[in-house]
Design an enzyme around this catalytic site. Structure first.
Site, PDB file in Angstrom:
ATOM      1  N   CYS A  81       0.803  -1.223   0.000  1.00 22.09           N
ATOM      2  CA  CYS A  81       0.000   0.000   0.000  1.00 22.09           C
ATOM      3  C   CYS A  81       0.838   1.277   0.000  1.00 22.09           C
ATOM      4  O   CYS A  81       0.307   2.374  -0.137  1.00 22.09           O
ATOM      5  CB  CYS A  81      -0.956  -0.012   1.182  1.00 22.09           C
ATOM      6  SG  CYS A  81      -1.958  -1.497   1.189  1.00 22.09           S
ATOM      7  N   HIS A 117      -3.514   6.712   2.116  1.00 19.64           N
ATOM      8  CA  HIS A 117      -3.895   5.396   1.614  1.00 19.64           C
ATOM      9  C   HIS A 117      -5.265   5.047   2.183  1.00 19.64           C
ATOM     10  O   HIS A 117      -5.503   5.168   3.392  1.00 19.64           O
ATOM     11  CB  HIS A 117      -2.836   4.365   2.036  1.00 19.64           C
ATOM     12  CG  HIS A 117      -3.305   2.963   1.871  1.00 19.64           C
ATOM     13  ND1 HIS A 117      -3.863   2.514   0.691  1.00 19.64           N
ATOM     14  CD2 HIS A 117      -3.326   1.919   2.736  1.00 19.64           C
ATOM     15  CE1 HIS A 117      -4.204   1.244   0.840  1.00 19.64           C
ATOM     16  NE2 HIS A 117      -3.896   0.865   2.056  1.00 19.64           N
ATOM     17  N   ASN A 165     -10.040  -0.936   0.153  1.00 20.86           N
ATOM     18  CA  ASN A 165      -8.585  -0.761   0.124  1.00 20.86           C
ATOM     19  C   ASN A 165      -8.039  -1.375  -1.170  1.00 20.86           C
ATOM     20  O   ASN A 165      -8.018  -2.598  -1.309  1.00 20.86           O
ATOM     21  CB  ASN A 165      -7.993  -1.451   1.370  1.00 20.86           C
ATOM     22  CG  ASN A 165      -6.479  -1.415   1.409  1.00 20.86           C
ATOM     23  OD1 ASN A 165      -5.817  -1.114   0.418  1.00 20.86           O
ATOM     24  ND2 ASN A 165      -5.916  -1.752   2.554  1.00 20.86           N
TER      25      ASN A 165
HETATM   26  N1  ACO Z   1     -17.701  -8.854  10.735  1.00 19.04           N
HETATM   27  C1  ACO Z   1     -18.115  -9.002  12.014  1.00 19.04           C
HETATM   28  N2  ACO Z   1     -17.245  -9.138  13.036  1.00 19.04           N
HETATM   29  C2  ACO Z   1     -15.951  -9.145  12.750  1.00 19.04           C
HETATM   30  C3  ACO Z   1     -15.448  -8.989  11.430  1.00 19.04           C
HETATM   31  C4  ACO Z   1     -16.391  -8.844  10.408  1.00 19.04           C
HETATM   32  N3  ACO Z   1     -16.036  -8.691   9.111  1.00 19.04           N
HETATM   33  N4  ACO Z   1     -14.100  -9.007  11.457  1.00 19.04           N
HETATM   34  C5  ACO Z   1     -13.743  -9.159  12.756  1.00 19.04           C
HETATM   35  N5  ACO Z   1     -14.872  -9.257  13.517  1.00 19.04           N
HETATM   36  C6  ACO Z   1     -14.954  -9.422  14.974  1.00 19.04           C
HETATM   37  C7  ACO Z   1     -13.718 -10.087  15.533  1.00 19.04           C
HETATM   38  O1  ACO Z   1     -13.850 -11.494  15.482  1.00 19.04           O
HETATM   39  C8  ACO Z   1     -13.711  -9.547  16.944  1.00 19.04           C
HETATM   40  O2  ACO Z   1     -14.618 -10.294  17.712  1.00 19.04           O
HETATM   41  P1  ACO Z   1     -14.237 -10.743  19.228  1.00 19.04           P
HETATM   42  O3  ACO Z   1     -14.050  -9.441  19.959  1.00 19.04           O
HETATM   43  O4  ACO Z   1     -15.424 -11.541  19.649  1.00 19.04           O
HETATM   44  O5  ACO Z   1     -12.961 -11.514  19.093  1.00 19.04           O
HETATM   45  C9  ACO Z   1     -14.281  -8.135  16.820  1.00 19.04           C
HETATM   46  O6  ACO Z   1     -14.992  -8.122  15.565  1.00 19.04           O
HETATM   47  C10 ACO Z   1     -13.243  -7.049  16.819  1.00 19.04           C
HETATM   48  O7  ACO Z   1     -12.174  -7.417  15.918  1.00 19.04           O
HETATM   49  P2  ACO Z   1     -10.955  -6.457  15.645  1.00 19.04           P
HETATM   50  O8  ACO Z   1     -10.014  -7.156  14.725  1.00 19.04           O
HETATM   51  O9  ACO Z   1     -10.436  -5.962  16.948  1.00 19.04           O
HETATM   52  O10 ACO Z   1     -11.691  -5.258  14.886  1.00 19.04           O
HETATM   53  P3  ACO Z   1     -11.133  -3.833  14.561  1.00 19.04           P
HETATM   54  O11 ACO Z   1     -12.004  -2.799  15.142  1.00 19.04           O
HETATM   55  O12 ACO Z   1      -9.644  -3.725  14.813  1.00 19.04           O
HETATM   56  O13 ACO Z   1     -11.340  -3.747  12.986  1.00 19.04           O
HETATM   57  C11 ACO Z   1     -10.004  -3.907  10.961  1.00 19.04           C
HETATM   58  C12 ACO Z   1     -10.666  -4.658  12.140  1.00 19.04           C
HETATM   59  C13 ACO Z   1     -11.125  -3.243  10.167  1.00 19.04           C
HETATM   60  C14 ACO Z   1      -9.255  -4.893  10.104  1.00 19.04           C
HETATM   61  C15 ACO Z   1      -9.068  -2.818  11.509  1.00 19.04           C
HETATM   62  O14 ACO Z   1      -8.201  -3.385  12.485  1.00 19.04           O
HETATM   63  C16 ACO Z   1      -8.223  -2.199  10.432  1.00 19.04           C
HETATM   64  O15 ACO Z   1      -8.709  -1.541   9.515  1.00 19.04           O
HETATM   65  N6  ACO Z   1      -6.889  -2.314  10.524  1.00 19.04           N
HETATM   66  C17 ACO Z   1      -5.966  -1.689   9.577  1.00 19.04           C
HETATM   67  C18 ACO Z   1      -5.832  -2.498   8.332  1.00 19.04           C
HETATM   68  C19 ACO Z   1      -4.988  -1.705   7.344  1.00 19.04           C
HETATM   69  O16 ACO Z   1      -4.878  -0.497   7.441  1.00 19.04           O
HETATM   70  N7  ACO Z   1      -4.378  -2.306   6.405  1.00 19.04           N
HETATM   71  C20 ACO Z   1      -3.577  -1.451   5.514  1.00 19.04           C
HETATM   72  C21 ACO Z   1      -2.558  -2.087   4.883  1.00 19.04           C
HETATM   73  S1  ACO Z   1      -3.159  -3.145   3.664  1.00 19.04           S
HETATM   74  C22 ACO Z   1      -1.759  -3.561   2.701  1.00 19.04           C
HETATM   75  O17 ACO Z   1      -0.653  -3.145   2.912  1.00 19.04           O
HETATM   76  C23 ACO Z   1      -2.025  -4.577   1.626  1.00 19.04           C
END
Ligand code: ACO
Length: 334
Positions: A117, A259, A289
């Site tokens: 990214c 990004h 993304n």
């Molecule tokens: N639907 C419903 N629930 C979900 C989903 C989903 N799609 N995905 C995860 N959950 C659940 C998890 O199981 C967890 O449940 P639990 O608490 O019972 O264990 C809960 O939701 C919270 O999960 P988290 O992973 O803590 O959720 P978070 O708020 O962190 O959001 C996300 C996840 C959207 C991936 C976020 O962390 C994020 O955007 N991170 C950055 C990613 C990024 O920027 N990537 C960029 C680089 S990409 C590249 O270089 C190719």
């Protein structure tokens, strides 16, 4: 770090392309246990575009590049260099040669840059070095990715995030006094390489020899929380460093273009820098993304919509696998 500048750099034109196939959050909620509400609340994404079977990353890259060439009033043969930023080439040896061939840009050297990214930022900085040191005059940078082809569609933590697309930018030499490429900083933290991977794995297939194995690549694996924390802490520092290096205050920034990973990251970075959200460019809800494509795709749309106007100062930052991150500051002059 200082380099000798013999020519200035100008962003001449942009172009972009996305596939027709639109996958909404509703469709994804029929595949994995999730919902439109969860995805939109946590990411800001409503839908993403996905390449159809038989469609390749090169199709998208060619379309985006041709649009930029037309806007720049350049012929493919005017290009000296093509840099394709992608982590999803259709050939492990690189796909830039196919882009060069399909464009008919046969005078141009062409190579790939793999930096997920951050790819578009790193490729643009590379392009600027070749122009500023006087080597080349016209450089095409394309950020393109088809992460849908490396997505595990049963992993709800990642399959909701990614979409496919391509964005192109043509950089051209100008006089040193008209240099619009104002500052940059690139960073890598190799210690965190395993927070986000598409790793190689041995497929255990029998080979004729026993000293070598044959393998394939896994699907995306990501520690979302760690990547989130990294982006929100490192990106404001990187932007502040670049602005300070050219003595530009935050108030002078017209557009913040990050990004497009997660709307909460965009909000948090803008808040830390005290940049009003009205100055944040985002098309995340439509495309998700798109990795190396996300910044040039959003930039092209903002220019097309006449949001960005002549003389505007744009701060762009990419971040992702590596972990890598980078910022560049440029002035848009059409
Ligand atoms: N639907 C419903 N629930 C979900 C989903 C989903 N799609 N995905 C995860 N959950 C659940 C998890 O199981 C967890 O449940 P639990 O608490 O019972 O264990 C809960 O939701 C919270 O999960 P988290 O992973 O803590 O959720 P978070 O708020 O962190 O959001 C996300 C996840 C959207 C991936 C976020 O962390 C994020 O955007 N991170 C950055 C990613 C990024 O920027 N990537 C960029 C680089 S990409 C590249 O270089 C190719």
């Amino acid at each position: 770090m200082r380099s000798l500048i013999t020519q200035g750099v100008k962003l001449l034109a942009t172009g972009s392309a996305v596939p027709d196939l639109c996958i909404t959050n509703q469709i994804i909620s029929n595949i994995v246990d999730t919902s439109d509400e969860w995805i939109f609340d946590r990411t800001g994404i409503r839908e993403r575009r996905i390449v159809s079977k038989g469609q390749s990353i090169i199709d998208l890259a060619v379309k985006a590049a041709n649009k930029a060439l037309i806007k720049a009033h350049l012929e493919p043969l005017d290009l000296d260099l093509i840099i394709l930023a992608t982590s999803t080439p259709n050939d492990l040896f690189g796909s830039a040669s196919q882009l060069q061939l399909r464009l008919g840009a046969l005078q141009a050297a062409a190579f790939d840059i793999t930096a997920a990214c951050s790819g578009f930022i790193i490729a643009s900085v590379t392009a600027a070095q070749f122009i500023q040191n006087g080597t080349y005059s016209n450089v095409l940078v394309v950020g393109a990715d088809v992460l849908s082809q490396w997505t595990n569609w049963s992993d709800r933590r990642t399959c909701i995030l990614f979409g496919d697309g391509a964005g192109a930018a043509i950089f051209q030499a100008t006089s040193v006094v008209n240099n619009n490429f104002l500052a940059f900083q690139l960073n890598t933290d190799g210690k965190q390489y395993n927070q986000l991977n598409i790793s190689y794995k041995n497929t255990q297939q029998k080979q004729k020899v026993d000293f070598s194995d044959i393998g394939s690549f896994d699907s995306i694996s990501m520690n979302g929380r760690e990547v989130y924390k990294f982006a929100v802490s490192k990106i404001p520092q990187s932007i502040q460093f670049c602005l300070d290096s050219v003595h530009i205050s935050i108030e002078k920034v017209d557009w913040l273009l990050l990004h497009q990973a997660n709307i909460r990251i965009l909000n948090a970075v803008a808040k830390r820098l005290m940049i009003p959200y009205a100055k944040v460019i985002s098309n995340l809800s439509k495309y998700g993304n798109t990795s190396a494509a996300s910044i040039p795709l959003a930039l092209d749309e903002a220019i097309e919509e006449a949001k960005v106007s002549c003389g505007d100062l744009i701060v762009m930052s990419g971040f992702g696998a590596g972990l890598t991150w980078g910022t560049l500051i440029l002035k848009w002059q059409d």
